[in-house]
Motif scaffolding. Structure first.
Motif, PDB file in Angstrom:
ATOM      1  N   ASP A 143       0.484  -1.220   0.648  1.00  7.72           N
ATOM      2  CA  ASP A 143       0.260   0.188  -0.120  1.00  7.72           C
ATOM      3  C   ASP A 143       0.809   1.501  -0.142  1.00  7.72           C
ATOM      4  O   ASP A 143       0.342   2.542  -1.221  1.00  7.72           O
ATOM      5  CB  ASP A 143      -0.891   0.463   1.365  1.00  7.72           C
ATOM      6  CG  ASP A 143      -2.326  -0.837   1.489  1.00  7.72           C
ATOM      7  OD1 ASP A 143      -3.213  -1.129   0.220  1.00  7.72           O
ATOM      8  OD2 ASP A 143      -2.498  -1.937   1.781  1.00  7.72           O
ATOM      9  N   ARG A 144       1.941   0.816   0.300  1.00  8.63           N
ATOM     10  CA  ARG A 144       3.245   2.450   0.744  1.00  8.63           C
ATOM     11  C   ARG A 144       3.531   2.893  -0.621  1.00  8.63           C
ATOM     12  O   ARG A 144       3.560   3.765  -0.804  1.00  8.63           O
ATOM     13  CB  ARG A 144       3.515   2.206   1.649  1.00  8.63           C
ATOM     14  CG  ARG A 144       2.941   2.487   3.720  1.00  8.63           C
ATOM     15  CD  ARG A 144       4.033   2.496   4.149  1.00  8.63           C
ATOM     16  NE  ARG A 144       3.949   3.837   5.674  1.00  8.63           N
ATOM     17  CZ  ARG A 144       4.374   4.510   6.174  1.00  8.63           C
ATOM     18  NH1 ARG A 144       5.640   4.870   5.988  1.00  8.63           N
ATOM     19  NH2 ARG A 144       3.585   5.440   6.980  1.00  8.63           N
ATOM     20  N   GLU A 164      -5.625   9.297  -7.382  1.00 10.80           N
ATOM     21  CA  GLU A 164      -5.786   9.525  -6.490  1.00 10.80           C
ATOM     22  C   GLU A 164      -5.933   8.193  -6.036  1.00 10.80           C
ATOM     23  O   GLU A 164      -6.287   7.111  -6.554  1.00 10.80           O
ATOM     24  CB  GLU A 164      -7.575   9.736  -6.864  1.00 10.80           C
ATOM     25  CG  GLU A 164      -8.491  10.054  -5.246  1.00 10.80           C
ATOM     26  CD  GLU A 164      -9.655  10.748  -5.437  1.00 10.80           C
ATOM     27  OE1 GLU A 164     -10.239  10.246  -4.151  1.00 10.80           O
ATOM     28  OE2 GLU A 164      -9.940  11.396  -6.499  1.00 10.80           O
ATOM     29  N   TYR A 165      -5.086   8.034  -4.934  1.00 11.34           N
ATOM     30  CA  TYR A 165      -5.081   6.697  -4.011  1.00 11.34           C
ATOM     31  C   TYR A 165      -6.240   6.374  -3.069  1.00 11.34           C
ATOM     32  O   TYR A 165      -6.269   7.903  -1.669  1.00 11.34           O
ATOM     33  CB  TYR A 165      -3.656   6.786  -3.050  1.00 11.34           C
ATOM     34  CG  TYR A 165      -3.306   5.502  -3.135  1.00 11.34           C
ATOM     35  CD1 TYR A 165      -3.477   4.324  -3.265  1.00 11.34           C
ATOM     36  CD2 TYR A 165      -3.463   5.586  -1.366  1.00 11.34           C
ATOM     37  CE1 TYR A 165      -3.290   3.299  -2.680  1.00 11.34           C
ATOM     38  CE2 TYR A 165      -3.019   4.519  -1.128  1.00 11.34           C
ATOM     39  CZ  TYR A 165      -2.933   3.112  -0.906  1.00 11.34           C
ATOM     40  OH  TYR A 165      -3.027   2.009  -0.429  1.00 11.34           O
ATOM     41  N   SER A 166      -7.186   5.165  -2.525  1.00  9.88           N
ATOM     42  CA  SER A 166      -7.691   5.330  -0.627  1.00  9.88           C
ATOM     43  C   SER A 166      -7.633   4.006  -0.691  1.00  9.88           C
ATOM     44  O   SER A 166      -7.114   2.851  -1.490  1.00  9.88           O
ATOM     45  CB  SER A 166      -8.949   5.470  -0.959  1.00  9.88           C
ATOM     46  OG  SER A 166      -9.543   4.759  -0.261  1.00  9.88           O
ATOM     47  N   LEU A 167      -7.081   3.870   0.503  1.00 14.02           N
ATOM     48  CA  LEU A 167      -7.091   2.198   1.164  1.00 14.02           C
ATOM     49  C   LEU A 167      -8.371   1.353   0.522  1.00 14.02           C
ATOM     50  O   LEU A 167      -7.837   0.063   0.542  1.00 14.02           O
ATOM     51  CB  LEU A 167      -6.778   2.400   2.783  1.00 14.02           C
ATOM     52  CG  LEU A 167      -5.386   2.471   3.351  1.00 14.02           C
ATOM     53  CD1 LEU A 167      -5.446   2.448   4.893  1.00 14.02           C
ATOM     54  CD2 LEU A 167      -4.463   1.611   2.709  1.00 14.02           C
ATOM     55  N   LEU A 189      -7.272   0.505  -9.403  1.00 10.57           N
ATOM     56  CA  LEU A 189      -5.728   1.112  -9.796  1.00 10.57           C
ATOM     57  C   LEU A 189      -4.917   1.005 -10.280  1.00 10.57           C
ATOM     58  O   LEU A 189      -4.155   1.471 -10.870  1.00 10.57           O
ATOM     59  CB  LEU A 189      -5.539   1.421  -8.091  1.00 10.57           C
ATOM     60  CG  LEU A 189      -4.297   2.255  -6.647  1.00 10.57           C
ATOM     61  CD1 LEU A 189      -4.949   3.603  -7.398  1.00 10.57           C
ATOM     62  CD2 LEU A 189      -4.473   1.831  -5.723  1.00 10.57           C
ATOM     63  N   SER A 190      -4.693  -0.908 -10.011  1.00  6.88           N
ATOM     64  CA  SER A 190      -3.027  -1.144 -10.358  1.00  6.88           C
ATOM     65  C   SER A 190      -3.567  -0.902 -12.658  1.00  6.88           C
ATOM     66  O   SER A 190      -2.498  -0.329 -13.002  1.00  6.88           O
ATOM     67  CB  SER A 190      -3.474  -2.399 -11.230  1.00  6.88           C
ATOM     68  OG  SER A 190      -2.923  -3.195  -9.674  1.00  6.88           O
ATOM     69  N   ALA A 202       2.376 -13.827   0.185  1.00  6.29           N
ATOM     70  CA  ALA A 202       2.197 -13.881  -0.670  1.00  6.29           C
ATOM     71  C   ALA A 202       0.619 -13.949  -0.593  1.00  6.29           C
ATOM     72  O   ALA A 202      -0.568 -13.307  -1.273  1.00  6.29           O
ATOM     73  CB  ALA A 202       2.537 -14.261  -2.094  1.00  6.29           C
ATOM     74  N   GLN A 203      -0.017 -14.705   0.307  1.00  5.79           N
ATOM     75  CA  GLN A 203      -1.289 -15.362   0.700  1.00  5.79           C
ATOM     76  C   GLN A 203      -1.840 -14.556   1.191  1.00  5.79           C
ATOM     77  O   GLN A 203      -3.031 -14.048   0.422  1.00  5.79           O
ATOM     78  CB  GLN A 203      -1.833 -15.646   1.212  1.00  5.79           C
ATOM     79  CG  GLN A 203      -1.475 -16.544   2.870  1.00  5.79           C
ATOM     80  CD  GLN A 203       0.270 -15.606   2.722  1.00  5.79           C
ATOM     81  OE1 GLN A 203       1.023 -16.265   2.700  1.00  5.79           O
ATOM     82  NE2 GLN A 203       0.553 -15.958   4.478  1.00  5.79           N
ATOM     83  N   ASP A 204      -1.489 -13.056   1.308  1.00  5.52           N
ATOM     84  CA  ASP A 204      -2.295 -11.628   1.841  1.00  5.52           C
ATOM     85  C   ASP A 204      -2.990 -10.702   0.447  1.00  5.52           C
ATOM     86  O   ASP A 204      -3.703  -9.974   0.796  1.00  5.52           O
ATOM     87  CB  ASP A 204      -1.943 -11.737   2.940  1.00  5.52           C
ATOM     88  CG  ASP A 204      -1.454 -12.087   4.541  1.00  5.52           C
ATOM     89  OD1 ASP A 204      -2.566 -13.352   4.703  1.00  5.52           O
ATOM     90  OD2 ASP A 204      -0.211 -11.970   5.409  1.00  5.52           O
ATOM     91  N   LEU A 205      -1.969 -10.845  -0.178  1.00  3.82           N
ATOM     92  CA  LEU A 205      -2.451  -9.974  -1.132  1.00  3.82           C
ATOM     93  C   LEU A 205      -3.696 -10.230  -2.320  1.00  3.82           C
ATOM     94  O   LEU A 205      -3.869 -11.450  -2.860  1.00  3.82           O
ATOM     95  CB  LEU A 205      -0.861  -9.922  -1.994  1.00  3.82           C
ATOM     96  CG  LEU A 205      -0.095  -8.875  -2.652  1.00  3.82           C
ATOM     97  CD1 LEU A 205       0.580  -7.366  -2.007  1.00  3.82           C
ATOM     98  CD2 LEU A 205       1.351  -9.396  -3.623  1.00  3.82           C
ATOM     99  N   ASP A 206      -4.182  -8.798  -2.389  1.00  6.26           N
ATOM    100  CA  ASP A 206      -5.275  -8.553  -3.386  1.00  6.26           C
ATOM    101  C   ASP A 206      -4.366  -8.792  -4.927  1.00  6.26           C
ATOM    102  O   ASP A 206      -3.443  -8.110  -5.718  1.00  6.26           O
ATOM    103  CB  ASP A 206      -5.353  -7.090  -3.428  1.00  6.26           C
ATOM    104  CG  ASP A 206      -7.029  -7.203  -4.374  1.00  6.26           C
ATOM    105  OD1 ASP A 206      -6.716  -7.374  -5.070  1.00  6.26           O
ATOM    106  OD2 ASP A 206      -8.138  -7.223  -3.364  1.00  6.26           O
TER     107      ASP A 206
END
Length: 379
Positions: free
Chosen positions: A41-42, A54-57, A64-65, A87-91
């Motif tokens: 995210d950072r 524009e970026y939002s969590l 966004l990509s 990586a299992q946590d990554l959208d």
């Protein structure tokens, strides 16, 4: 180097630097000056700012990509290698953006993905599962599958006792009904693997199966290098009494068992329970570090010298401690009513933070009863 958990980024950088120092103390090698260690995210926030996007969590990551790529990423194709931890946590929507940041390379971009489906606490579907996009859709090619069965036939993080307990809780060995969590573990792949006969490891069970199945959902884990004490479970009906007992145990460990405070990690499923424990530790004059209290400290190390750490399970992903307490396990049971797989995966994550001593605590419920029954099983 990318990860999902923000507090994990400084720890990963420290570990990389330690690795270079220990293995190449003669300075024959040096860290590349362009090494970047960030949570996803950072990184995306910084790139979006440069692109004027524009970026939002809470934004949809695939969209966004696409917006970032179309806007023209200033540092596109910058990185020779990209490593993704947890990586299992990554959208999955992040992967086109990650690919755009990597140099194309003669054989495609160098993107190394480390994942453990048994720790899939967010319930992310793997690429190609159901209607999800495939790896080829996301990265332009299918990754070379260097999976756990071919790489990690020995474990250096936990003891066999902790892993056996944790995996059997994940699988619901002593549950009344099968929680259908077998796909999270990939233990079936281990049953045909054997522990390497490597003199450098001096593994006491070299040549034996990494994992042995004793029943429909019962396994014994052998591949960890170390053995240790069995985990413990405590069921104390009232929350305030449970907290009092945890405080007493921590005080005993520090004062009488000579445990360093920074070797003690206490986790809870929710923030409210975490705050109660932090308050109790302060009242007992036990120095405590909490990544969320009294202010946002997620960019600081999770462990501080002279202090115990109290945090949520999610904040501790990627870290380990010698002495671990998992408190208010009944909260995970409440979550399990909606999603059994995610709740048990979260418990598995919590238990496997422990390298030597593990204690699970609850005010009641089926999970703590399962923990007791699992610990009574014969292996």
């Amino acid at each position: 180097m990318l990860c999902y958990n923000r507090v994990l980024a400084p720890f990963l950088k420290d570990q990389i630097m330690r690795c270079f120092d220990e293995r190449k103390s003669t300075q024959e090698w040096s860290l590349p000056p362009t090494l970047t260690v960030r949570n996803i995210d950072r990184l995306a926030f910084a790139v979006a700012k440069d692109c004027g996007v524009e970026y939002s969590l809470s934004c949809e990551k695939e969209e966004l990509s696409r917006e970032l790529i179309e806007a023209g990423i200033p540092e596109a194709n910058r990185y020779d290698h990209i490593f993704i931890d947890e990586a299992q946590d990554l959208d999955l929507g992040w992967y086109p953006f990650i690919q755009a940041m990597a140099k194309p390379g003669e054989h495609g971009p160098s993107i190394v993905i480390f994942c453990d489906e048994a720790q899939n606490v967010y319930g992310q579907l793997r690429p190609g599962t159901g209607s999800t996009k495939t790896w080829t859709d996301l990265l332009g090619a299918y990754p070379n599958p260097m999976g756990l069965p071919t790489v990690m036939r020995t474990g250096h993080r936990n003891t066999n006792e902790i892993l056996t307990f944790s995996f059997n809780m994940l699988l619901g060995t002593c549950a009344d009904e099968d929680p259908q969590t077998a796909q999270y573990t990939n233990l079936a792949a281990y049953k045909n693997e054997r522990i390497p006969e490597d003199p450098a490891l001096d593994h006491r069970r070299a040549g034996e199966p990494c994992v042995e199945q004793l029943g429909p959902r019962q396994y014994v884990i052998n591949f960890a290098v170390w053995n240790g004490p069995k985990p413990t479970q405590r069921c104390i009906p009232r929350s305030n009494h449970l907290i009092d007992e945890i405080v007493k145990q921590v005080r005993h460990d520090i004062d009488e068992a000579n445990v360093r405070p920074s070797d003690i990690l206490i986790m809870t499923p929710d923030r409210a329970e975490m705050e109660m424990l932090v308050t109790a530790m302060a009242a007992a004059k036990i120095p405590t570090h909490c990544p969320l209290l009294p202010k946002n400290q997620r960019d600081e190390p999770l462990f501080h010298d002279g202090k115990i750490t109290v945090c949520t399970i999610f904040q501790a992903k990627g870290f380990t401690a010698h002495v671990v307490h998992v408190a208010f396990v009944e909260t995970l049971e409440e979550r399990g009513a909606k999603n059994q797989k995610k709740a048990r995966a979260e418990l598995h994550v919590a238990c496997t933070r422990a390298t030597l001593n593990l204690s699970v605590w609850a005010t009641g419920g089926q999970l703590i009863q399962e923990a007791q029954d699992t610990l009574f099983l014969e292996y």
